[in-house]
Each structure stands twice: as structure tokens, then as C-alpha cells.
Design a protein around this motif. Structure first.
Motif, PDB file in Angstrom:
ATOM      1  N   PRO A  90       9.277  -1.115 -27.881  1.00 55.52           N
ATOM      2  CA  PRO A  90      10.122  -0.129 -27.384  1.00 55.52           C
ATOM      3  C   PRO A  90       9.631   1.180 -26.777  1.00 55.52           C
ATOM      4  N   VAL A  91      10.311   1.470 -25.638  1.00 54.12           N
ATOM      5  CA  VAL A  91       9.957   2.512 -24.960  1.00 54.12           C
ATOM      6  C   VAL A  91      10.990   3.645 -24.799  1.00 54.12           C
ATOM      7  N   THR A  92      10.796   4.636 -25.799  1.00 50.02           N
ATOM      8  CA  THR A  92      11.668   5.694 -25.993  1.00 50.02           C
ATOM      9  C   THR A  92      10.821   6.873 -26.109  1.00 50.02           C
ATOM     10  N   ARG A  93      11.602   8.177 -26.056  1.00 54.16           N
ATOM     11  CA  ARG A  93      10.856   9.313 -26.075  1.00 54.16           C
ATOM     12  C   ARG A  93       9.933   9.321 -27.174  1.00 54.16           C
ATOM     13  N   ALA A  94      10.475   9.094 -28.116  1.00 55.37           N
ATOM     14  CA  ALA A  94       9.420   8.889 -29.521  1.00 55.37           C
ATOM     15  C   ALA A  94       8.205   8.031 -29.399  1.00 55.37           C
ATOM     16  N   THR A  95       8.233   7.174 -28.590  1.00 52.57           N
ATOM     17  CA  THR A  95       7.118   6.095 -28.486  1.00 52.57           C
ATOM     18  C   THR A  95       6.383   6.186 -27.048  1.00 52.57           C
ATOM     19  N   ILE A  96       6.702   7.164 -26.528  1.00 50.26           N
ATOM     20  CA  ILE A  96       6.280   7.217 -25.093  1.00 50.26           C
ATOM     21  C   ILE A  96       4.801   7.196 -25.049  1.00 50.26           C
ATOM     22  N   ALA A  97       4.073   8.246 -25.906  1.00 50.54           N
ATOM     23  CA  ALA A  97       2.935   8.477 -25.968  1.00 50.54           C
ATOM     24  C   ALA A  97       2.099   7.104 -26.262  1.00 50.54           C
ATOM     25  N   GLU A  98       2.493   6.430 -27.153  1.00 50.20           N
ATOM     26  CA  GLU A  98       1.936   5.163 -27.512  1.00 50.20           C
ATOM     27  C   GLU A  98       2.089   3.891 -26.608  1.00 50.20           C
ATOM     28  N   ARG A  99       3.075   3.988 -26.112  1.00 51.17           N
ATOM     29  CA  ARG A  99       3.541   3.124 -24.949  1.00 51.17           C
ATOM     30  C   ARG A  99       2.498   3.321 -23.485  1.00 51.17           C
ATOM     31  N   LEU A 100       2.429   4.563 -23.284  1.00 48.24           N
ATOM     32  CA  LEU A 100       1.551   5.074 -22.176  1.00 48.24           C
ATOM     33  C   LEU A 100       0.126   4.681 -22.417  1.00 48.24           C
ATOM     34  N   GLU A 101      -0.319   4.890 -23.708  1.00 45.13           N
ATOM     35  CA  GLU A 101      -1.873   4.414 -24.104  1.00 45.13           C
ATOM     36  C   GLU A 101      -1.836   2.760 -23.955  1.00 45.13           C
ATOM     37  N   ASP A 102      -0.693   2.023 -24.202  1.00 46.11           N
ATOM     38  CA  ASP A 102      -0.885   0.591 -23.733  1.00 46.11           C
ATOM     39  C   ASP A 102      -0.755   0.193 -22.351  1.00 46.11           C
ATOM     40  N   ALA A 103      -0.238   1.148 -21.752  1.00 48.13           N
ATOM     41  CA  ALA A 103       0.035   0.806 -20.151  1.00 48.13           C
ATOM     42  C   ALA A 103      -1.673   1.223 -19.710  1.00 48.13           C
ATOM     43  N   ARG A 104      -2.403   2.239 -19.938  1.00 49.48           N
ATOM     44  CA  ARG A 104      -3.677   2.619 -19.756  1.00 49.48           C
ATOM     45  C   ARG A 104      -4.554   1.663 -19.881  1.00 49.48           C
ATOM     46  N   ALA A 105      -4.501   0.949 -21.125  1.00 45.69           N
ATOM     47  CA  ALA A 105      -5.392   0.022 -21.671  1.00 45.69           C
ATOM     48  C   ALA A 105      -5.295  -1.416 -20.359  1.00 45.69           C
ATOM     49  N   ILE A 106      -3.819  -1.709 -20.174  1.00 50.20           N
ATOM     50  CA  ILE A 106      -3.557  -2.716 -19.703  1.00 50.20           C
ATOM     51  C   ILE A 106      -3.943  -2.257 -18.018  1.00 50.20           C
ATOM     52  N   LEU A 107      -3.878  -1.188 -17.631  1.00 51.52           N
ATOM     53  CA  LEU A 107      -4.010  -0.795 -16.080  1.00 51.52           C
ATOM     54  C   LEU A 107      -5.705  -1.053 -16.080  1.00 51.52           C
ATOM     55  N   ASN A 108      -6.544  -0.673 -16.792  1.00 57.90           N
ATOM     56  CA  ASN A 108      -8.084  -0.630 -16.855  1.00 57.90           C
ATOM     57  C   ASN A 108      -8.512  -2.050 -16.842  1.00 57.90           C
ATOM     58  N   ARG A 109      -7.820  -2.898 -17.678  1.00 57.25           N
ATOM     59  CA  ARG A 109      -8.250  -4.323 -17.570  1.00 57.25           C
ATOM     60  C   ARG A 109      -7.794  -5.206 -16.606  1.00 57.25           C
ATOM     61  N   SER A 110      -6.573  -4.977 -16.051  1.00 58.47           N
ATOM     62  CA  SER A 110      -5.763  -5.729 -14.921  1.00 58.47           C
ATOM     63  C   SER A 110      -6.418  -5.490 -13.644  1.00 58.47           C
ATOM     64  N   PHE A 111      -6.836  -4.222 -13.620  1.00 57.85           N
ATOM     65  CA  PHE A 111      -7.196  -3.727 -12.244  1.00 57.85           C
ATOM     66  C   PHE A 111      -8.686  -3.507 -12.116  1.00 57.85           C
ATOM     67  N   LYS A 112      -9.405  -4.106 -13.140  1.00 57.41           N
ATOM     68  CA  LYS A 112     -10.709  -3.940 -13.076  1.00 57.41           C
ATOM     69  C   LYS A 112     -11.449  -4.391 -11.872  1.00 57.41           C
ATOM     70  N   ASN A 113     -11.048  -5.439 -11.274  1.00 61.84           N
ATOM     71  CA  ASN A 113     -11.826  -6.208 -10.272  1.00 61.84           C
ATOM     72  C   ASN A 113     -11.211  -5.614  -8.909  1.00 61.84           C
ATOM     73  N   ASN A 114      -9.938  -4.798  -8.687  1.00 62.07           N
ATOM     74  CA  ASN A 114      -9.669  -4.495  -7.559  1.00 62.07           C
ATOM     75  C   ASN A 114     -10.511  -3.638  -6.629  1.00 62.07           C
ATOM     76  N   PRO A 115     -10.508  -3.470  -5.457  1.00 59.58           N
ATOM     77  CA  PRO A 115     -11.502  -2.584  -4.565  1.00 59.58           C
ATOM     78  C   PRO A 115     -10.897  -1.332  -4.887  1.00 59.58           C
ATOM     79  N   MET A 116     -11.739  -0.289  -4.954  1.00 58.78           N
ATOM     80  CA  MET A 116     -11.670   1.070  -5.244  1.00 58.78           C
ATOM     81  C   MET A 116     -11.291   1.691  -6.682  1.00 58.78           C
TER      82      MET A 116
END
Length: 368
Positions: free
Chosen positions: A198-224
């Protein structure tokens, strides 16, 4: 008469309004947000010695601006001695452009850097590039817009274009969901253990931390790409819970662990244009009018953990997001830049029915 100013925020904010006028597609970030980004509050910078900003006035009117800054994390990771410029906005005035670009060059050279590259507002994971096509198209939130004369001003000062990119737009009213994921396959994936967190105002901090973990793993080999710290990520997303529409962002878990995320927000540019990107007493009135009529959204981040790429996690969350956007009354969705060399993402974007919106390039110059 030309006057160069350093760290004069008032003229820096006002410059593109005077340089471009009210009839162009340009939309400024909120004044308060821009001031926050260009301060030592920004965890991108360890201290004030790592950034500065310039503006130019002609006969007392601000008509151009530029930032000069270092991204130490990028230089350390990619073994470069590169300085960055950003927020380059300028009237079609070669003299003003030269004064601005030379000020940035001199500052970067003084930091021991051997190359100057931009636009970065302020990193490659934020707004990047100089527009080189699609000038008549309205930008979405988190997209750069610049007039046709900017590339020529840069080239006249020795900057060369490279690293081509494209932003995209998809019409949901005339091009609703292509059959990316049939319902039968969707049910099979959910039965296998995929679920939507669930993405709600109550869970936004947790979901954004999920997104950060996914960002750092999924973009690891991208240039820049440079891994984004929690402090940097939450600084950029500080006000997300107030502007988000929880119906249109999706985080996919597999057996309780995050594997994919698509973070989308309503396109705020119509509201920002109406209020001049400034806090005003009339803001609540304009916001309520905007909220009742909003029909454009923008995807600001999309990624899947490497081990789940090719396992239908991406089609699952995109088809769910599209379905919910249509149900919520959105007609159009925009996306931030994709590099030409990222052929897999380009194919995926085109398969989803998106059309090119803006063309962009980075511009760089060797400092000798």
C-alpha cells in the motif's frame, strides 16, 4: 550594461521569467524548493565550497543564470575530475551567455576540475540535459524545458553535445492500456507471491525507502549513476506526501520483500504556472481548482530489482498503474529522460504506447 552577480538568489530565481517570457512552456520549480536545493541543507554538498550560482543583469533586469557545482560522489565512483553546470537559462544574448559560462568555467577550473558538463539540476538522477528538440511541447513536472537558442549559445562557447536522451508522453484517453499483461497472467503472478504494497500518506516513508533500495540496485550499472543515500533521497522527496496521489504509485513485493516500484505524481506544472512558483495567499484556492481538474501525471522513477527483471514484475506494476490512472481521471502520463544507449528501456517505453516528447543532450567542454 551587464552585471554579474554571485549567490544572489532573487535575481537567480527571476532570470528565466525575464529571459523567456510568459508565453513559453517554461515552468519554474517552487521558489522555496529552489532556494533549499541551493543551500548547505542539501546533503549533496558537504559544505558551501562545493557549489555556487551566478546570475546576469542587463540594465538592471536579470536575464540569465547558471549553477557551478561538484558532485564528489560521481567523480569518486567514476574516476573523473568533472565539474557540473546546471539551471542554465539565458536570453538569446551571446554576451550574457559568455559571461555566465565563463564564470562557471573559472569556478570549476579553480576547483581543479578538467571538464565541465551539464545541465545537471543538480545530478544525473534529477533533471538533466539541454533541450535540442520538442521545444513547443509542454514539460511535465521534473522535466527540463529550454528555448531553441540555448544549444547554439553553448556551442558558440566551445561546448559540444553528447549523450542524447528523450522524454516521453503517453495518451491514456486515446491510447489506453495496450495488452501488456493479460488478466490470466496477472492472477498467476499474484498467486506466485507477488503483491502490491500500500502507498498511502501513512506508509509513504516506508514505500520511499523501498523505492530507494530498488533505485540503487536497478540503476547500478547505468552510466553516470551514483547510489543515492537515504538522506539525499528523502531531502528530494521531502514534500512528496503532500503532493502525491496514492492511487497512481505502485510498489511490488515478492513474498514480503520489495522487488519493483513505479513512483508517479500528478503533474504540478499547471499549478506552478498559475501561482508563478511562489507561495501566495491564494495558493489554497488555486490548489483546490487544480486538484479538481488535474488530468496529467508523471512517472519520476521506475525500476525493478535485477534478479526480477524478465519475470513480469515490470508489466505487472505498469499495467496496474495504468488501470488506476485511467480510473482516477488521468488522460496523459509523462516520463523523465531515457538515454539513447538504454535500448531495453526505450523498447519497453515504445511497447507501452508512449511517444517521444522532448529531445535532450548533455553539453561538455574540456578545460585547459
Amino acid at each position: 550594461m551587464i552585471e554579474l552577480l554571485e549567490r544572489d538568489f532573487s535575481s537567480f530565481f527571476a532570470a528565466p521569467f525575464h529571459a523567456y517570457g510568459a508565453d513559453t512552456p517554461y515552468v519554474s520549480p517552487m521558489k522555496a524548493d529552489l532556494k533549499r536545493f541551493l543551500s548547505i541543507e542539501n546533503p549533496l554538498f558537504s559544505d558551501a565550497s562545493e557549489f555556487t550560482f551566478f546570475s546576469v543583469k542587463r540594465y538592471g533586469k536579470p536575464v540569465g543564470r547558471i549553477t557551478a557545482h561538484l558532485h564528489r560522489g560521481s567523480n569518486d565512483l567514476h574516476h573523473e575530475a568533472r565539474g557540473c553546470f546546471g539551471y542554465f537559462d539565458c536570453a538569446n544574448d551571446p554576451e550574457v551567455a559568455t559571461v555566465l559560462l565563463q564564470a562557471a568555467e573559472n569556478w570549476i577550473r579553480g576547483k581543479g576540475m578538467t571538464r565541465l558538463v551539464g545541465n545537471f539540476n543538480l545530478t544525473a538522477m534529477q533533471q538533466a540535459g539541454i533541450m535540442t528538440g520538442g521545444f513547443d511541447q509542454q514539460p511535465f513536472t521534473d522535466q527540463i524545458w529550454g528555448p531553441p537558442h540555448l544549444p547554439g549559445l553553448l556551442e558558440a562557447n566551445g561546448f559540444q553535445p553528447h549523450f542524447p536522451m528523450t522524454t516521453f508522453e503517453r495518451r491514456l484517453d486515446s491510447n489506453p492500456t495496450p495488452e501488456v499483461l493479460p488478466d490470466v497472467q496477472r492472477r498467476q503472478l499474484l498467486d506466485q507471491g507477488f503483491s502490491f504494497a500500500p502507498v498511502t500518506r501513512a506508509t509513504i516513508a516506508e514505500r520511499l525507502e523501498d523505492a530507494r533500495a530498488i533505485l540503487n540496485r536497478s540503476f547500478k550499472n547505468n552510466p553516470m549513476f551514483v547510489p543515492v543515500t537515504a538522506e539525499e533521497f528523502h531531502f528530494q522527496a521531502k514534500d512528496m506526501k503532500w503532493i502525491m496521489d496514492p492511487r497512481i504509485s505502485k510498489v511490488v513485493h515478492y513474498r514480503g520483500a520489495p522487488v519493483g516500484a513505479v513512483i508517479a505524481i500528478p503533474d504540478l506544472n499547471p499549478l506552478l504556472r498559475r501561482i508563478g512558483s511562489r507561495l501566495r495567499l491564494s495558493l489554497p484556492y488555486h490548489y483546490l481548482r487544480y486538484k479538481a481538474r488535474r488530468d496529467r501525471a508523471v512517472v519520476i522513477f521506475q525500476g525493478v530489482m535485477p534478479e526480477f527483471q524478465g519475470r513480469s514484475a515490470n508489466p505487472l506494476m505498469l499495467s496496474e498503474m495504468t488501470r488506476d490512472m485511467i480510473a482516477a481521471g488521468y488522460n496523459t502520463v509523462g516520463g523523465t529522460w531515457i538515454a539513447d544507449e538504454n535500448t531495453a528501456s526505450l523498447r519497453q517505453t515504445e511497447k507501452a504506447g508512449a511517444a517521444p516528447l522532448h529531445r535532450l543532450h548533455l553539453f561538455s567542454k574540456e578545460l585547459v
